[in-house]
Motif scaffolding. Structure first.
Motif, mmCIF file in Angstrom:
data_model
loop_
_atom_site.group_PDB
_atom_site.id
_atom_site.type_symbol
_atom_site.label_atom_id
_atom_site.label_comp_id
_atom_site.label_asym_id
_atom_site.label_seq_id
_atom_site.Cartn_x
_atom_site.Cartn_y
_atom_site.Cartn_z
ATOM 1 N N SER A 192 -2.343 -10.242 -11.688
ATOM 2 C CA SER A 192 -1.692 -9.971 -13.468
ATOM 3 C C SER A 192 -0.710 -10.669 -13.339
ATOM 4 O O SER A 192 0.039 -10.538 -12.038
ATOM 5 N N ALA A 193 0.587 -10.437 -14.123
ATOM 6 C CA ALA A 193 1.967 -11.069 -14.213
ATOM 7 C C ALA A 193 2.415 -10.093 -13.168
ATOM 8 O O ALA A 193 3.044 -8.712 -13.620
ATOM 9 N N GLY A 194 3.288 -10.629 -12.524
ATOM 10 C CA GLY A 194 3.322 -9.610 -11.376
ATOM 11 C C GLY A 194 3.346 -8.916 -10.325
ATOM 12 O O GLY A 194 4.359 -7.645 -9.996
ATOM 13 N N HIS A 195 2.452 -8.920 -10.279
ATOM 14 C CA HIS A 195 1.431 -7.861 -9.184
ATOM 15 C C HIS A 195 2.138 -8.044 -8.476
ATOM 16 O O HIS A 195 2.666 -8.514 -8.021
ATOM 17 N N MET A 196 2.638 -7.126 -7.341
ATOM 18 C CA MET A 196 3.441 -7.262 -5.804
ATOM 19 C C MET A 196 2.399 -6.471 -5.113
ATOM 20 O O MET A 196 1.621 -5.265 -5.659
ATOM 21 N N SER A 197 1.975 -6.522 -3.649
ATOM 22 C CA SER A 197 1.384 -5.637 -2.528
ATOM 23 C C SER A 197 2.290 -4.978 -2.629
ATOM 24 O O SER A 197 3.317 -5.932 -2.378
ATOM 25 N N ILE A 198 2.496 -4.016 -1.106
ATOM 26 C CA ILE A 198 3.850 -3.500 -0.805
ATOM 27 C C ILE A 198 2.473 -3.532 1.268
ATOM 28 O O ILE A 198 2.155 -2.701 1.139
ATOM 29 N N SER A 199 3.880 -3.361 1.659
ATOM 30 C CA SER A 199 4.035 -3.322 3.189
ATOM 31 C C SER A 199 5.409 -2.672 3.726
ATOM 32 O O SER A 199 6.438 -2.243 3.016
ATOM 33 N N ILE A 200 4.857 -0.893 4.900
ATOM 34 C CA ILE A 200 5.424 -0.170 4.843
ATOM 35 C C ILE A 200 5.310 -0.551 6.108
ATOM 36 O O ILE A 200 4.546 -0.394 6.958
ATOM 37 N N ARG A 201 7.038 -0.273 7.669
ATOM 38 C CA ARG A 201 6.823 -0.958 8.263
ATOM 39 C C ARG A 201 7.131 0.990 8.791
ATOM 40 O O ARG A 201 8.075 1.588 8.631
ATOM 41 N N SER A 202 6.521 1.678 9.932
ATOM 42 C CA SER A 202 7.762 3.023 10.911
ATOM 43 C C SER A 202 6.728 3.258 11.830
ATOM 44 O O SER A 202 5.765 2.825 12.504
ATOM 45 N N ARG A 203 7.716 3.158 12.822
ATOM 46 C CA ARG A 203 7.747 3.286 13.927
ATOM 47 C C ARG A 203 6.542 2.586 15.075
ATOM 48 O O ARG A 203 5.855 2.357 15.721
ATOM 49 N N GLY A 204 7.269 1.428 14.438
ATOM 50 C CA GLY A 204 6.995 -0.030 15.032
ATOM 51 C C GLY A 204 5.272 -0.602 14.966
ATOM 52 O O GLY A 204 5.170 -1.491 14.803
ATOM 53 N N GLU A 205 4.619 -0.260 13.321
ATOM 54 C CA GLU A 205 4.123 -0.418 13.120
ATOM 55 C C GLU A 205 4.094 -0.719 11.684
ATOM 56 O O GLU A 205 5.015 -0.290 11.154
ATOM 57 N N GLU A 206 2.862 -1.515 11.196
ATOM 58 C CA GLU A 206 3.090 -1.834 10.116
ATOM 59 C C GLU A 206 1.646 -2.391 8.861
ATOM 60 O O GLU A 206 0.550 -2.393 9.400
ATOM 61 N N ALA A 207 1.666 -1.736 7.532
ATOM 62 C CA ALA A 207 0.311 -1.629 7.084
ATOM 63 C C ALA A 207 0.654 -2.451 5.765
ATOM 64 O O ALA A 207 2.112 -2.410 5.383
ATOM 65 N N ILE A 208 -0.119 -3.091 4.935
ATOM 66 C CA ILE A 208 0.356 -3.691 4.170
ATOM 67 C C ILE A 208 -0.443 -3.239 2.995
ATOM 68 O O ILE A 208 -1.689 -3.194 3.548
ATOM 69 N N PHE A 209 -0.654 -3.020 1.463
ATOM 70 C CA PHE A 209 -1.469 -2.034 0.960
ATOM 71 C C PHE A 209 -1.193 -3.370 -0.279
ATOM 72 O O PHE A 209 -0.478 -3.559 -0.318
ATOM 73 N N SER A 210 -2.613 -4.348 0.203
ATOM 74 C CA SER A 210 -3.112 -4.900 -1.268
ATOM 75 C C SER A 210 -3.023 -5.258 -2.340
ATOM 76 O O SER A 210 -3.227 -5.914 -3.718
ATOM 77 N N GLY A 211 -3.147 -3.828 -3.108
ATOM 78 C CA GLY A 211 -3.044 -4.026 -4.244
ATOM 79 C C GLY A 211 -4.471 -4.177 -5.272
ATOM 80 O O GLY A 211 -5.683 -4.252 -4.710
ATOM 81 N N ASP A 212 -3.907 -5.467 -5.811
ATOM 82 C CA ASP A 212 -5.731 -6.171 -6.526
ATOM 83 C C ASP A 212 -5.924 -7.547 -6.628
ATOM 84 O O ASP A 212 -5.884 -8.179 -7.045
#
Length: 131
Positions: free
Chosen positions: A36-56
């Motif tokens: 979709s227009a403007g779609h974003m995925s979000i990464s979160i970093r904490s305590r030396g680890e990271e995860a990325i949430f892909s959305g759609d």
């Protein structure tokens, strides 16, 4: 929302950069256009680890193995393919968890890049390797 430490009572605290980027310390928005227009995925970093949430970005686990395959839900096929490749490479390069809302609970996990391949280890001890 007060528990998370970000006061949401001020409109400026809700603004997300349209072009992506750091929103708050440890929280980054990544443009992943195509679904979709403007779609974003979000990464979160904490305590030396990271995860990325892909959305759609992906709608089926097969798209981990075949990111060039689009679903009928992709608004812009070329951008969707590029976004999937970019997200998978990001997860593999940083060895971070990639989490996908459309996948069953046992699909997702850490990526690893090497010799032109991306390997995603999944929670059920299966593995998918991209050519």
């Amino acid at each position: 929302m007060a528990q998370c430490g970000i006061p949401f009572d001020k409109p400026a605290n809700l603004l997300i950069p349209a072009e992506g980027g750091t929103w708050r310390e440890g929280i980054v928005f990544h443009p992943t256009l195509g679904h979709s227009a403007g779609h974003m995925s979000i990464s979160i970093r904490s305590r030396g680890e990271e995860a990325i949430f892909s959305g759609d970005v992906m709608h089926n686990p097969i798209q981990v193995c075949r990111p060039e395959w689009n679903s009928t839900f992709c608004l812009d096929a070329a951008s969707a393919r590029s976004s999937r490749h970019g997200l998978l490479n990001y997860a593999a390069d940083l060895r971070c968890d990639a989490l996908h809302r459309a996948f069953p609970a046992d699909i997702g996990g850490a990526g690893e890049a090497g010799r032109g391949r991306i390997r995603m280890a999944v929670r059920s001890s299966r593995a998918m390797t991209l050519p």
